[in-house]
Design a protein around this motif. Structure first.
Motif, PDB file in Angstrom:
ATOM      1  N   PRO A  79       0.839  -1.215   0.000  1.00 19.10           N
ATOM      2  CA  PRO A  79       0.000   0.000   0.000  1.00 19.10           C
ATOM      3  C   PRO A  79       0.865   1.254   0.000  1.00 19.10           C
ATOM      4  O   PRO A  79       1.967   1.274   0.558  1.00 19.10           O
ATOM      5  N   LEU A  80       0.363   2.286  -0.639  1.00 19.68           N
ATOM      6  CA  LEU A  80       1.081   3.557  -0.645  1.00 19.68           C
ATOM      7  C   LEU A  80       1.292   4.047   0.786  1.00 19.68           C
ATOM      8  O   LEU A  80       2.395   4.432   1.165  1.00 19.68           O
ATOM      9  N   LEU A  81       0.245   4.036   1.551  1.00 18.26           N
ATOM     10  CA  LEU A  81       0.306   4.369   2.974  1.00 18.26           C
ATOM     11  C   LEU A  81      -0.427   3.270   3.723  1.00 18.26           C
ATOM     12  O   LEU A  81      -1.636   3.083   3.520  1.00 18.26           O
ATOM     13  N   SER A  82       0.284   2.547   4.545  1.00 13.01           N
ATOM     14  CA  SER A  82      -0.340   1.440   5.274  1.00 13.01           C
ATOM     15  C   SER A  82      -1.273   1.965   6.350  1.00 13.01           C
ATOM     16  O   SER A  82      -1.215   3.125   6.779  1.00 13.01           O
ATOM     17  N   LYS A 137      -4.681  16.038   9.332  1.00 16.90           N
ATOM     18  CA  LYS A 137      -5.775  16.947   9.028  1.00 16.90           C
ATOM     19  C   LYS A 137      -5.927  17.131   7.520  1.00 16.90           C
ATOM     20  O   LYS A 137      -7.034  17.377   7.046  1.00 16.90           O
ATOM     21  N   ARG A 138      -4.824  17.007   6.812  1.00 11.58           N
ATOM     22  CA  ARG A 138      -4.867  17.145   5.360  1.00 11.58           C
ATOM     23  C   ARG A 138      -4.023  16.030   4.756  1.00 11.58           C
ATOM     24  O   ARG A 138      -2.837  15.909   5.051  1.00 11.58           O
ATOM     25  N   LEU A 139      -4.652  15.261   3.899  1.00  9.75           N
ATOM     26  CA  LEU A 139      -3.987  14.170   3.195  1.00  9.75           C
ATOM     27  C   LEU A 139      -4.279  14.337   1.714  1.00  9.75           C
ATOM     28  O   LEU A 139      -5.419  14.198   1.270  1.00  9.75           O
ATOM     29  N   VAL A 140      -3.238  14.647   0.935  1.00 10.89           N
ATOM     30  CA  VAL A 140      -3.392  14.927  -0.492  1.00 10.89           C
ATOM     31  C   VAL A 140      -2.544  13.925  -1.263  1.00 10.89           C
ATOM     32  O   VAL A 140      -1.319  13.888  -1.139  1.00 10.89           O
ATOM     33  N   LEU A 141      -3.242  13.101  -2.070  1.00 12.67           N
ATOM     34  CA  LEU A 141      -2.584  12.053  -2.856  1.00 12.67           C
ATOM     35  C   LEU A 141      -2.883  12.217  -4.343  1.00 12.67           C
ATOM     36  O   LEU A 141      -2.886  11.232  -5.088  1.00 12.67           O
ATOM     37  N   ASP A 142      -3.131  13.417  -4.799  1.00 10.22           N
ATOM     38  CA  ASP A 142      -3.528  13.661  -6.183  1.00 10.22           C
ATOM     39  C   ASP A 142      -2.450  13.183  -7.146  1.00 10.22           C
ATOM     40  O   ASP A 142      -1.246  13.372  -6.914  1.00 10.22           O
ATOM     41  N   GLY A 143      -2.914  12.578  -8.247  1.00  3.20           N
ATOM     42  CA  GLY A 143      -2.006  12.193  -9.316  1.00  3.20           C
ATOM     43  C   GLY A 143      -1.243  10.913  -9.076  1.00  3.20           C
ATOM     44  O   GLY A 143      -0.375  10.557  -9.886  1.00  3.20           O
ATOM     45  N   ILE A 144      -1.518  10.191  -7.997  1.00  2.00           N
ATOM     46  CA  ILE A 144      -0.855   8.905  -7.728  1.00  2.00           C
ATOM     47  C   ILE A 144      -1.856   7.787  -8.010  1.00  2.00           C
ATOM     48  O   ILE A 144      -2.981   7.805  -7.490  1.00  2.00           O
ATOM     49  N   ARG A 145      -1.471   6.826  -8.789  1.00  2.00           N
ATOM     50  CA  ARG A 145      -2.375   5.724  -9.081  1.00  2.00           C
ATOM     51  C   ARG A 145      -2.519   4.861  -7.824  1.00  2.00           C
ATOM     52  O   ARG A 145      -1.546   4.292  -7.322  1.00  2.00           O
ATOM     53  N   LEU A 146      -3.744   4.789  -7.334  1.00  2.00           N
ATOM     54  CA  LEU A 146      -4.022   4.029  -6.118  1.00  2.00           C
ATOM     55  C   LEU A 146      -4.414   2.600  -6.497  1.00  2.00           C
ATOM     56  O   LEU A 146      -5.459   2.377  -7.122  1.00  2.00           O
ATOM     57  N   ARG A 147      -3.583   1.665  -6.114  1.00  2.00           N
ATOM     58  CA  ARG A 147      -3.888   0.259  -6.351  1.00  2.00           C
ATOM     59  C   ARG A 147      -4.976  -0.199  -5.378  1.00  2.00           C
ATOM     60  O   ARG A 147      -5.238   0.454  -4.361  1.00  2.00           O
ATOM     61  N   PRO A 148      -5.625  -1.323  -5.667  1.00  2.00           N
ATOM     62  CA  PRO A 148      -6.667  -1.806  -4.746  1.00  2.00           C
ATOM     63  C   PRO A 148      -6.182  -1.982  -3.315  1.00  2.00           C
ATOM     64  O   PRO A 148      -6.929  -1.725  -2.369  1.00  2.00           O
ATOM     65  N   VAL A 149      -4.903  -2.405  -3.129  1.00  2.00           N
ATOM     66  CA  VAL A 149      -4.411  -2.581  -1.779  1.00  2.00           C
ATOM     67  C   VAL A 149      -4.314  -1.236  -1.058  1.00  2.00           C
ATOM     68  O   VAL A 149      -4.561  -1.134   0.149  1.00  2.00           O
ATOM     69  N   SER A 150      -3.985  -0.175  -1.795  1.00  3.60           N
ATOM     70  CA  SER A 150      -3.936   1.150  -1.192  1.00  3.60           C
ATOM     71  C   SER A 150      -5.325   1.646  -0.834  1.00  3.60           C
ATOM     72  O   SER A 150      -5.537   2.247   0.232  1.00  3.60           O
ATOM     73  N   VAL A 151      -6.320   1.378  -1.738  1.00  5.32           N
ATOM     74  CA  VAL A 151      -7.693   1.770  -1.447  1.00  5.32           C
ATOM     75  C   VAL A 151      -8.208   1.032  -0.220  1.00  5.32           C
ATOM     76  O   VAL A 151      -8.916   1.598   0.626  1.00  5.32           O
ATOM     77  N   GLU A 152      -7.844  -0.203  -0.076  1.00  6.80           N
ATOM     78  CA  GLU A 152      -8.293  -0.979   1.073  1.00  6.80           C
ATOM     79  C   GLU A 152      -7.783  -0.392   2.387  1.00  6.80           C
ATOM     80  O   GLU A 152      -8.538  -0.260   3.362  1.00  6.80           O
ATOM     81  N   HIS A 153      -6.513  -0.049   2.428  1.00  2.00           N
ATOM     82  CA  HIS A 153      -5.957   0.525   3.652  1.00  2.00           C
ATOM     83  C   HIS A 153      -6.542   1.909   3.929  1.00  2.00           C
ATOM     84  O   HIS A 153      -6.773   2.265   5.098  1.00  2.00           O
ATOM     85  N   LEU A 154      -6.784   2.690   2.886  1.00  2.00           N
ATOM     86  CA  LEU A 154      -7.406   3.981   3.089  1.00  2.00           C
ATOM     87  C   LEU A 154      -8.826   3.839   3.617  1.00  2.00           C
ATOM     88  O   LEU A 154      -9.263   4.596   4.504  1.00  2.00           O
ATOM     89  N   THR A 155      -9.566   2.851   3.102  1.00  2.00           N
ATOM     90  CA  THR A 155     -10.928   2.631   3.578  1.00  2.00           C
ATOM     91  C   THR A 155     -10.942   2.224   5.049  1.00  2.00           C
ATOM     92  O   THR A 155     -11.765   2.704   5.842  1.00  2.00           O
ATOM     93  N   ARG A 156     -10.040   1.354   5.443  1.00  2.00           N
ATOM     94  CA  ARG A 156      -9.951   0.973   6.851  1.00  2.00           C
ATOM     95  C   ARG A 156      -9.636   2.173   7.738  1.00  2.00           C
ATOM     96  O   ARG A 156     -10.168   2.325   8.840  1.00  2.00           O
ATOM     97  N   TYR A 157      -8.768   3.019   7.243  1.00  2.00           N
ATOM     98  CA  TYR A 157      -8.389   4.195   8.029  1.00  2.00           C
ATOM     99  C   TYR A 157      -9.562   5.162   8.184  1.00  2.00           C
ATOM    100  O   TYR A 157      -9.791   5.723   9.270  1.00  2.00           O
ATOM    101  N   CYS A 180      -6.520   9.967  -9.503  1.00  4.73           N
ATOM    102  CA  CYS A 180      -5.873   8.762  -8.972  1.00  4.73           C
ATOM    103  C   CYS A 180      -6.337   7.488  -9.671  1.00  4.73           C
ATOM    104  O   CYS A 180      -5.987   6.372  -9.226  1.00  4.73           O
ATOM    105  N   LEU A 181      -7.124   7.640 -10.747  1.00  4.85           N
ATOM    106  CA  LEU A 181      -7.605   6.502 -11.537  1.00  4.85           C
ATOM    107  C   LEU A 181      -8.399   5.508 -10.693  1.00  4.85           C
ATOM    108  O   LEU A 181      -8.284   4.296 -10.867  1.00  4.85           O
ATOM    109  N   VAL A 182      -9.185   6.008  -9.793  1.00  7.53           N
ATOM    110  CA  VAL A 182     -10.074   5.148  -8.995  1.00  7.53           C
ATOM    111  C   VAL A 182     -11.471   5.244  -9.582  1.00  7.53           C
ATOM    112  O   VAL A 182     -11.912   6.307 -10.016  1.00  7.53           O
TER     113      VAL A 182
END
Length: 1118
Positions: A686-689, A699-719, A736-738
């Motif tokens: 994941p990009l960020l576990s 307070k601010r998390l900006v990940l614009d322009g980075i392709r988010l793989r499903p594993v990264s989306v999963e960790h973001l959803t849990r967070y 992010c091509l989501v």
């Protein structure tokens, strides 16, 4: 160097008494007393010699005088005041500009006048006591029975025949050289001067001391008449520099360079030399304005001579021996300008100038001003200059007087027009408090500094002096927790040195009381000013240099050295201060600055120093590669307890995901993390576990322009489901091509969060293929998130079919959708414009949605693509009359045309909720905008606070007429050229002139009229051009009338406010509402940031953060 500073101490309160030459005995007539050296001094009846003979003589004289006073019943206090007592006398050469002759005169100084006689005998006829002194050079032979009548004038004496001047009319007294003393005075309101030439230096010192001590303290001659003062006020008003509390006017003498010293003390026989000296000084009037000292000619109609900015004053001196003043001024990159004046009101001038300097720089704890004045002047408390405005937040004053200080520096640097060119705003930042943000100038203005600039002028650059004026105004200002120069080029200051700044820097101290290091004095201006900003403010925590220096100094043309050896010109200077922990600045923004190895070494050095206590580091688009990013992250680990913000976006280095998570996991207090367009390795991680995200307080998390793989989306959803995400205010995953399914899962996670998310949480999901997969899940998530998420921004969303757009509008009209802020700008739809059904459904959203407060429907039309809803949006705007919740609406770029403007105008007659309307670039002509304004004004709509001006529509309407005028002018010129051979018979002289100039000259006016009359085509086109030009003028005038009517109505009941979302200060008192941008009054519900700014300023004032003033106004030179 003024004459009184050469070889004399100016710390003494009185001039030393020099020995008097026996050959020339200055005489004081009064009660006789014998001095120790044997010469006779006859004082004013109060000085008694130390020996017994003198005491006896004095007692006898006092006894006889007392007896005569008791026997005289006609004496009064007024008679006593008019009695002339001789204080000093002697032979001098007294001359003026009209003097002719070479002989000496005998000058007598009394307590009221300065008299001149041809000989000593003539003076003895008036003052009989002088004859006794002449015959009795020895005090032992002085008669103890000196009659009092011998001290009085003869009744037949007419003082007007021998009077040089009355002491009350003297305006200045000063020495021109070792043997010359000039006395400036008023003769029937006409300024005149007399030069006294003495025989020796000792005589000159004695005369100067006697004259200076005999002068009255305050007289009417020290100041100009009331009528003259009114003329001076009018002149200052014309210069926008009149301020009633600080205005003072004095009579002065502008001194010229001192003549060279003579090799001997013999009296010169040249009367021309005396005439030259008498004319070597200029009588003038000194007017103290708000920002400058002004010198005017001393005449009935004062004319300006020169002006000197008060904050450019670096040295102030006053002679204790005469009435000489010495002022030194210096603008940046310029040598010192000296001003040597003389005035009997010297002390008042000194104190007034000091009070004005403190008033103009209220926050400065240390002034770059040296003073060489007597102790009694230095110790006298200053009278503070009051502020006319009842509220210190008035635009004429600004936060801690910033506006006033900035205007003073602009005047002092010779760029008064910069007050209209410098634009800034004060914004609220929750991390740093009030932040000063400099905006690009209104226009590029080199002004007085054009010769100092090494770069060519562009439309978005300030001059050197303008930048220095801003920086020095910010120095010591404790109101601002942050300073931002983002987007403003500072390249002009790179490698520019000020070789004349030693005097100011010697008197400059930091906020901790330390003197400026000798190494700082050799720095370029940019480095020096940035370091002083850090060192002189205890409240400053943020320095933002985003895009200020686009390339190293070698790329800017300043140096031919390699970029790796020079740096950008600012980072190394700031890091040196941060490493020593001598400043509270702990947040640095260096984004969009090309960082070379030279600067990077300083960054890593400071990043690995714990004493630097770094809180925020932003290095977006700085050209950092993988190794540099890794070194930086490892060095920052020592700040694991202080680092709250990090921006490493858009750098070319490819970062390892594993190393990135390992480093970020250490920063448990991280609040702002920006990683836009960051290149990462292709690891299946994941990009960020989840552990990394949960360990931070983002307070601010900006990940614009980075392709988010499903594993990264999963960790973001849990967070997003956990309480750790409740502090989020900004969550951005644009481009992010989501797909819609992934976005729906994250939005649903926010809705399922057991803790209440932040009320200002905004999710940015624009430019993602939402409609390609999972679009239905996305629509369902919009109704399931409830009130946990109220702000969504989704620009540039492509709806592949019109039915998808209709479905989306149906969801927005559903009562279960609780969004309050929605951004639908630049929508991409299959056709150029949305269908009628989609526009009707948009109308349903406007009419029935009761939660949306801000709706952005901005469109764009370009040659490559069309991204808008289209002119059909006018049908939806008709439903605004049914809406009661929408506060802000953006409909720019949709080409609603005049018909849409009419519909909108009709809706605003009944709508009472819309406060801000943005409608430019909609093909609205004058008719449509006039109807809109009429609907607001005539319906009494008191809710609307802002309506954008359709400037682009106005230009588009006038563009066609301007092109028509240009085309007609070209056709007329072509026809005239064709008719020129035919007009030779009518105007042969013009035809000959045309042939002689190779057909380059134009036909004269008479010939043109003749040709036009001969050609109906030219006359017709001339008439059409005149009509088109007149139409343009009328349209421009009508547009202005509509704008003025709207502005006056919108400001009808708005209170004065200084702070807001764009709270740039208004004007200064000299140019109302023209400087520093314009004020936008905050709306009670919409502009919440303005309320934060106001409350923050009130807290700062309550905490005493209004600067630190000193009573002395400078540092005394010992």
């Amino acid at each position: 160097m003024p004459s009184f500073l050469r070889g004399h101490s100016t710390r003494a309160t009185a001039a030393p008494q020099l020995p008097v030459s026996p050959a020339f005995m200055p005489i004081e007539i009064g009660v006789p007393a014998v001095n120790p050296v044997g010469s006779v001094n006859i004082n004013a009846g109060v000085d008694i010699a130390a020996n017994s003979t003198g005491n006896a003589i004095a007692k006898a004289s006092l006894s006889r005088a007392s007896s005569r006073r008791s026997n005289s019943s006609l004496s009064t206090s007024s008679d006593a005041a008019n009695v002339k007592t001789v204080l000093h006398a002697g032979e001098v050469i007294a001359g003026s500009g009209l003097l002719r002759g070479k002989k000496r005169d005998f000058v007598v100084l009394t307590n009221l006048e300065l008299l001149r006689f041809k000989t000593r005998a003539k003076a003895a006829e008036v003052f009989p006591g002088l004859a006794l002194v002449q015959r009795q050079p020895s005090s032992s032979s002085l008669s103890s029975s000196l009659a009092s009548s011998s001290l009085q004038m003869t009744e037949s004496f007419s003082s007007s025949d021998s009077t040089i001047c009355a002491l009350s009319s003297i305006t200045a007294l000063f020495e021109l050289g070792p043997l010359y003393i000039e006395v400036a005075y008023l003769d029937s309101s006409i300024p005149r001067s007399t030069v006294l030439q003495l025989q020796s230096r000792a005589e000159a010192e004695t005369w100067l001391s006697k004259l200076y001590s005999a002068l009255p303290k305050v007289t009417a001659a020290h100041s100009p008449s009331l009528s003259t003062q009114e003329s001076l006020k009018a002149c200052l008003l014309a210069r926008n520099d009149y301020y009633a509390p600080s205005f003072r006017a004095f009579r002065v003498v502008l001194q010229q360079p001192t003549p060279p010293k003579h090799s001997s003390h013999k009296i010169s026989s040249s009367s021309d030399e005396l005439s030259k000296l008498a004319n070597n000084s200029t009588h003038a009037l000194l007017a103290v304005g708000h920002y400058a000292l002004h010198l005017f000619s001393d005449s009935t109609q004062p004319t300006p001579l020169s002006s000197h900015g008060l904050v450019a004053l670096i040295h102030l001196a006053m002679s204790p021996r005469d009435s000489t003043l010495y002022l030194s001024f210096r603008a940046p990159l310029s040598p010192i300008r000296s001003l040597e004046l003389a005035s009997c009101a010297a002390k008042d001038i000194i104190q007034t100038v000091r009070s004005c300097v403190e008033h103009l720089r209220p926050c400065w704890a240390e002034y770059p001003l040296t003073m060489d004045v007597p102790e009694y002047v230095q110790d006298e408390p200053l009278v503070p200059i009051p502020i006319i405005a009842s509220d210190e937040d008035d635009p004429t004053y600004g936060y801690n007087g910033f506006n006033m200080t900035l205007a003073a520096y602009c005047v002092a640097f010779g760029i008064p027009s910069a007050r209209n060119n410098i634009i800034f705003e004060i914004i609220w930042d929750e991390d740093n408090g009030l932040v000063f943000k400099l905006l690009p100038p209104r226009h590029s203005s080199l002004g007085a500094s054009s010769s100092l600039s090494t770069l060519s002028a562009t439309t978005s650059e300030y001059s050197i002096l303008e930048l220095l004026a801003v920086m020095r105004s910010l120095r010591w200002n404790e109101a601002f927790g942050g300073i931002s120069f983002a987007g403003v080029s500072l390249a002009r200051l790179v490698d520019v040195y000020d070789h004349y700044s030693a005097i100011e820097l010697d008197q400059t101290r930091t906020a901790t009381g330390r003197r400026i290091s000798k190494f700082m004095k050799g720095l370029p201006i940019l480095k020096l000013e940035l370091q002083l900003l850090m060192l002189c403010s205890t409240a400053l925590r943020l320095l933002n240099l985003d895009s200020c220096l686009l390339s190293p100094s070698s790329a800017s043309g300043y140096s031919s050295a390699p970029a790796a050896e020079t740096g950008c010109g600012a980072i190394d200077a700031l890091m040196q201060v941060a490493k020593r922990a001598t400043s509270n600045v702990d947040s640095f923004v260096f984004s969009n600055i090309s960082i070379d190895l030279y600067d990077f070494d300083y960054l890593v050095d400071v990043s690995s120093t714990r004493a630097a206590h770094l809180r925020n580091v932003e290095l977006a688009h700085c050209g950092l590669y993988e190794r540099e990013i890794s070194l930086l992250l490892q060095a920052l680990e020592v700040h694991e307890n202080t680092l709250e913000g990090l921006d490493i976006s858009e750098n070319p280095g490819r970062v390892s995901v594993h190393a990135l998570n390992e480093s970020l996991y250490r920063f448990q207090y991280m609040r702002n993390l920006y990683m836009r367009k960051l290149l990462i390795t292709s690891e299946d991680l994941p990009l960020l576990s989840f552990d990394t995200l949960a360990n931070m307080r983002l307070k601010r998390l900006v990940l614009d322009g980075i392709r988010l793989r499903p594993v990264s989306v999963e960790h973001l959803t849990r967070y997003l489901e956990t309480s750790s995400a409740c502090s989020l205010v900004q969550f951005s995953i644009q481009s992010c091509l989501v797909n819609g399914r992934d976005i729906a899962s994250m939005l649903t996670a926010i809705g399922r969060c057991r803790s209440t998310p932040h009320p200002d949480l905004t999710v940015y999901i624009g430019d993602n293929p939402i409609c390609q997969s999972g679009f239905s899940e996305f629509l369902t998530s919009l109704t399931n998130i409830g009130s946990n998420l109220k702000r969504i921004s989704m620009p540039r969303i492509e709806f592949t079919t019109d039915s998808m757009l209709c479905s989306f509008f149906l969801v927005l009209a559903d009562s279960r959708c609780k969004l309050t802020h929605l951004d639908l700008s630049l929508l991409l739809i299959p056709d150029a414009d949305a269908s009628g059904e989609a526009c009707d459904l948009l109308g349903e959203v406007i009419a029935h949605n009761t939660t949306i407060r801000s709706l952005n429907l901005t469109g764009e039309t370009s040659k490559l693509q069309v991204a808008r809803i289209g002119h059909g949006i006018g049908r939806a705007l008709a439903r605004l009359s049914e809406n009661n919740t929408l506060r802000e609406l953006f409909i720019e770029g949709n080409e609603i045309s005049v018909d849409g403007a009419m519909v909108l105008a009709k809706a605003l007659t009944t709508n009472r909720s819309l406060r801000r309307l943005h409608l430019d670039d909609n093909d609205i002509n004058l008719q449509g905008f006039t109807a809109l304004v009429n609907s607001i004004v005539n319906s009494g709509n008191h809710v609307v606070r802002y309506v954008s001006r359709p400037s682009r529509d106005q230009d588009r309407q006038l563009k066609n007429l301007r092109e028509l005028c240009a085309r007609l002018e070209s056709e007329i010129a072509s026809l005239r050229k064709q008719k020129r051979p035919q007009s030779s018979d009518l105007s042969p002289s013009i035809n000959r002139h045309s042939r002689s100039s190779s057909n380059t000259s134009t036909i004269s006016a008479s010939a043109a009229l003749t040709a036009a009359a001969a050609s109906p085509d030219i006359a017709h086109k001339l008439e059409a051009k005149v009509k088109a030009t007149e139409t343009i003028r009328v349209l421009e005038l009508e547009w202005k009338k509509v704008y003025d009517r709207l502005d006056s109505y919108l400001k009808r009941e708005q209170p004065r406010a200084l702070a807001g979302k764009r709270s740039s200060y208004g004007s200064l008192p000299m140019n109302a509402r023209a400087s520093f941008g314009s004020i936008e009054v905050p709306d009670d519900e919409q502009d919440e940031e303005g309320e934060k700014v106001r409350k923050a300023w009130e807290r700062l004032k309550g905490a005493g953060r209004q600067g630190r003033k000193i009573s002395a106004g400078g540092r005394v030179v010992k």
